[in-house]
Design a protein around this motif. Sequence first.
Motif, PDB file in Angstrom:
ATOM      1  N   MET A  78      28.489  -8.263  -4.241  1.00 28.70           N
ATOM      2  CA  MET A  78      27.208  -8.118  -5.171  1.00 28.70           C
ATOM      3  C   MET A  78      26.294  -7.461  -4.456  1.00 28.70           C
ATOM      4  SD  MET A  78      27.322 -10.110  -8.007  1.00 28.70           S
ATOM      5  CE  MET A  78      26.060 -11.184  -8.162  1.00 28.70           C
ATOM      6  N   LEU A  79      26.074  -7.856  -2.562  1.00 30.68           N
ATOM      7  CA  LEU A  79      24.915  -7.463  -2.294  1.00 30.68           C
ATOM      8  C   LEU A  79      25.461  -5.791  -2.013  1.00 30.68           C
ATOM      9  CD1 LEU A  79      24.956 -10.146   0.268  1.00 30.68           C
ATOM     10  CD2 LEU A  79      23.090  -9.106  -1.129  1.00 30.68           C
ATOM     11  N   ILE A  80      26.114  -4.871  -1.872  1.00 30.50           N
ATOM     12  CA  ILE A  80      27.022  -3.552  -1.759  1.00 30.50           C
ATOM     13  C   ILE A  80      25.829  -3.263  -3.307  1.00 30.50           C
ATOM     14  CG2 ILE A  80      28.427  -1.981  -1.257  1.00 30.50           C
ATOM     15  CD1 ILE A  80      30.366  -3.730   0.458  1.00 30.50           C
ATOM     16  N   ARG A  81      26.887  -3.618  -4.351  1.00 28.63           N
ATOM     17  CA  ARG A  81      26.087  -2.755  -5.330  1.00 28.63           C
ATOM     18  C   ARG A  81      25.020  -2.436  -5.528  1.00 28.63           C
ATOM     19  NH1 ARG A  81      27.057  -3.917  -9.972  1.00 28.63           N
ATOM     20  NH2 ARG A  81      28.734  -2.096 -10.755  1.00 28.63           N
ATOM     21  N   LYS A  82      24.157  -3.786  -5.135  1.00 27.53           N
ATOM     22  CA  LYS A  82      22.978  -3.541  -5.160  1.00 27.53           C
ATOM     23  C   LYS A  82      22.293  -3.021  -4.383  1.00 27.53           C
ATOM     24  CE  LYS A  82      18.438  -7.209  -5.395  1.00 27.53           C
ATOM     25  NZ  LYS A  82      18.099  -8.465  -4.688  1.00 27.53           N
ATOM     26  N   GLN A  83      22.747  -2.799  -3.267  1.00 32.90           N
ATOM     27  CA  GLN A  83      21.971  -2.035  -2.387  1.00 32.90           C
ATOM     28  C   GLN A  83      22.588  -0.639  -2.227  1.00 32.90           C
ATOM     29  OE1 GLN A  83      22.401  -2.293   2.013  1.00 32.90           O
ATOM     30  NE2 GLN A  83      22.147  -4.702   2.360  1.00 32.90           N
ATOM     31  N   LEU A  84      23.622   0.044  -3.251  1.00 33.43           N
ATOM     32  CA  LEU A  84      24.242   1.458  -3.529  1.00 33.43           C
ATOM     33  C   LEU A  84      23.601   1.812  -4.863  1.00 33.43           C
ATOM     34  CD1 LEU A  84      27.593   1.541  -2.688  1.00 33.43           C
ATOM     35  CD2 LEU A  84      25.905   1.997  -1.829  1.00 33.43           C
ATOM     36  N   GLY A  85      22.130   0.410  -5.792  1.00 35.65           N
ATOM     37  CA  GLY A  85      21.238   1.003  -6.506  1.00 35.65           C
ATOM     38  C   GLY A  85      22.342   0.271  -7.791  1.00 35.65           C
ATOM     39  N   PHE A  86      23.502  -0.672  -7.936  1.00 42.84           N
ATOM     40  CA  PHE A  86      24.168  -0.793  -8.911  1.00 42.84           C
ATOM     41  C   PHE A  86      23.232  -1.839  -9.699  1.00 42.84           C
ATOM     42  CE2 PHE A  86      27.017   2.533  -7.413  1.00 42.84           C
ATOM     43  CZ  PHE A  86      27.202   3.833  -8.270  1.00 42.84           C
ATOM     44  N   LEU A  87      22.484  -2.412 -10.347  1.00 49.18           N
ATOM     45  CA  LEU A  87      22.524  -3.041 -10.557  1.00 49.18           C
ATOM     46  C   LEU A  87      22.272  -4.387 -11.402  1.00 49.18           C
ATOM     47  CD1 LEU A  87      18.147  -2.718 -10.353  1.00 49.18           C
ATOM     48  CD2 LEU A  87      19.837  -3.082  -8.716  1.00 49.18           C
ATOM     49  N   ASP A  88      23.243  -4.273 -13.131  1.00 43.57           N
ATOM     50  CA  ASP A  88      24.194  -4.523 -13.644  1.00 43.57           C
ATOM     51  C   ASP A  88      25.118  -5.114 -13.115  1.00 43.57           C
ATOM     52  OD1 ASP A  88      25.784  -2.926 -12.773  1.00 43.57           O
ATOM     53  OD2 ASP A  88      26.851  -2.048 -14.887  1.00 43.57           O
ATOM     54  N   LEU A  89      24.458  -6.681 -12.690  1.00 45.89           N
ATOM     55  CA  LEU A  89      25.623  -7.230 -12.035  1.00 45.89           C
ATOM     56  C   LEU A  89      25.753  -8.489 -13.199  1.00 45.89           C
ATOM     57  CD1 LEU A  89      24.101  -8.035  -8.653  1.00 45.89           C
ATOM     58  CD2 LEU A  89      25.858  -6.716  -9.349  1.00 45.89           C
ATOM     59  N   GLU A  90      24.797  -7.932 -14.716  1.00 44.46           N
ATOM     60  CA  GLU A  90      25.156  -9.674 -15.533  1.00 44.46           C
ATOM     61  C   GLU A  90      26.503  -7.913 -16.685  1.00 44.46           C
ATOM     62  OE1 GLU A  90      22.302 -10.947 -17.143  1.00 44.46           O
ATOM     63  OE2 GLU A  90      21.231 -11.943 -15.635  1.00 44.46           O
ATOM     64  N   GLY A  91      27.320  -7.560 -16.318  1.00 46.80           N
ATOM     65  CA  GLY A  91      28.040  -7.060 -17.242  1.00 46.80           C
ATOM     66  C   GLY A  91      27.451  -6.479 -18.330  1.00 46.80           C
ATOM     67  N   GLY A  92      26.459  -5.775 -18.427  1.00 43.39           N
ATOM     68  CA  GLY A  92      26.223  -5.544 -19.245  1.00 43.39           C
ATOM     69  C   GLY A  92      25.625  -5.766 -20.469  1.00 43.39           C
ATOM     70  N   GLU A  93      25.072  -5.536 -21.660  1.00 47.55           N
ATOM     71  CA  GLU A  93      24.331  -6.870 -22.701  1.00 47.55           C
ATOM     72  C   GLU A  93      25.580  -6.539 -23.716  1.00 47.55           C
ATOM     73  OE1 GLU A  93      21.444  -8.714 -22.235  1.00 47.55           O
ATOM     74  OE2 GLU A  93      21.282  -7.651 -20.899  1.00 47.55           O
ATOM     75  N   GLN A  94      26.073  -7.395 -23.852  1.00 45.57           N
ATOM     76  CA  GLN A  94      27.435  -7.682 -25.016  1.00 45.57           C
ATOM     77  C   GLN A  94      27.176  -8.269 -25.868  1.00 45.57           C
ATOM     78  OE1 GLN A  94      31.385  -7.023 -23.079  1.00 45.57           O
ATOM     79  NE2 GLN A  94      30.032  -6.939 -20.743  1.00 45.57           N
TER      80      GLN A  94
END
Length: 442
Positions: free
Chosen positions: A426-442
């Motif tokens: 989770m932290l790595i994705r955030k630091q790399l700029g991938f902020l869609d941690l809720e998997g998108g609006e579905q």
Amino acid sequence: MRYRLAVVAGRLARWLLRLRGGGSAVPGRVALAIAPRFLERSVSRLPLGVVFVSGSNGKSTTTNMLTGILREHGLNVFTNPSGGNLPQGIASALLATVPLDGYVRGDVGVIEVDEAYGVELANVLKPRASLLLNVQIDQLNRFFEPTRVVGMLRSIGASSSDFVVVNADDDSLSRVGAELVAEGRDVSTFAVAAALIAASPNGLANVEDFSGAVSAELPAPTVTVAELGARTARLELNGPDAQARSDAEGGSDAEGAESVEIALPARGLHYAVDAAGATAMARRLLGGRFRSDAVSRAMSSLRTVYGRGETLRVGDEDIEIIMMKNPPSLQLNLDYLDEAPEQVFVAVDEGTPDPSWIYDIDLSSLEHVDVISGTKAWQFATRFGYAGIPVGSVVPELRPALTAFLALPKPARGTKTMIVNYEQMMLIRKQLGFLDLEGGEQ
């Protein structure tokens, strides 16, 4: 009025938290604090009810697969795409789509549930059916022993009003299924060809049950993993007059069977097993509306659940994320590496409170590790040392460790590979700029 306030307040909390990047269970907590029956009300009008997905491993991936298959059949599906499988996480997922009146619009809910919270959630969400995947060594600091998990999953299955789908090649769940059959419950099964299990370096990594004979016979599998490719599989869909599988042939001798070729989101037999479970549940839920070609289409367009064999594009190169949730998940992911990765990053923190299980893992598929990070970095470095696997550097702080790893030249072959636990992922994705941690609006 209370439910309208719960939705508005929860969405406000969600918006404020997203300003800092990422998702959170806090919005769900806010909604449940204002309207304690928010979950129960939200799913009460779904025509096909709620389906639970639970087990030690594969819950998020299988939920994603089942959701995709049902949507390919034209159903409007509510799900918790982030893997937030506790009450507050499910409530947070609801806030993405639920109208102000608090009722979810759609045909069916496909909900990943935590094993320990399954019974509590069943009392609230009243599942029509449940899909039980496996019992594996997982979170012993929390569950203490696998037999407790077996009891939890059995309770989830027993709470389902219509039917249960279980993994016939999991000793514990085959026993649970047989007990439910003996009680007159409707049980379906899915399975794996015996030859594929034998060819897997560590089988399916499920807990073995030595407690004795089961109380009743399980129905023949409706879906069997018959063949496995690099990132493909062939599923055999057995006809209504299917007979028992032939262990000698390692497959099914069912009459009227058909096959479907599917793409897998990542390497490994465990992903094919998840696909078989999802297909078996879809087949049972849809009945005569089920179409095998819809399974193939859904799997070919499936978006990988973040962190589970996901490949991220960073700059001009790809980075593959392999998540280590517990011993079986790490072992099976290592077993199915195409080759030893050229560049390897390992990060583990307090989300893995007791990492001593790493000494039971066969690490022979790794030739070296470039960087190790996280609060458990030195413990993992010690384990790699005992295995004779060279370690380039140990940098407990994530940001400088990540910077050092990304600064390595682009691999001559393959991709950069990160082996991380959930919290570090989770932290790595955030630091790399991938902020869609809720998997998108579905």
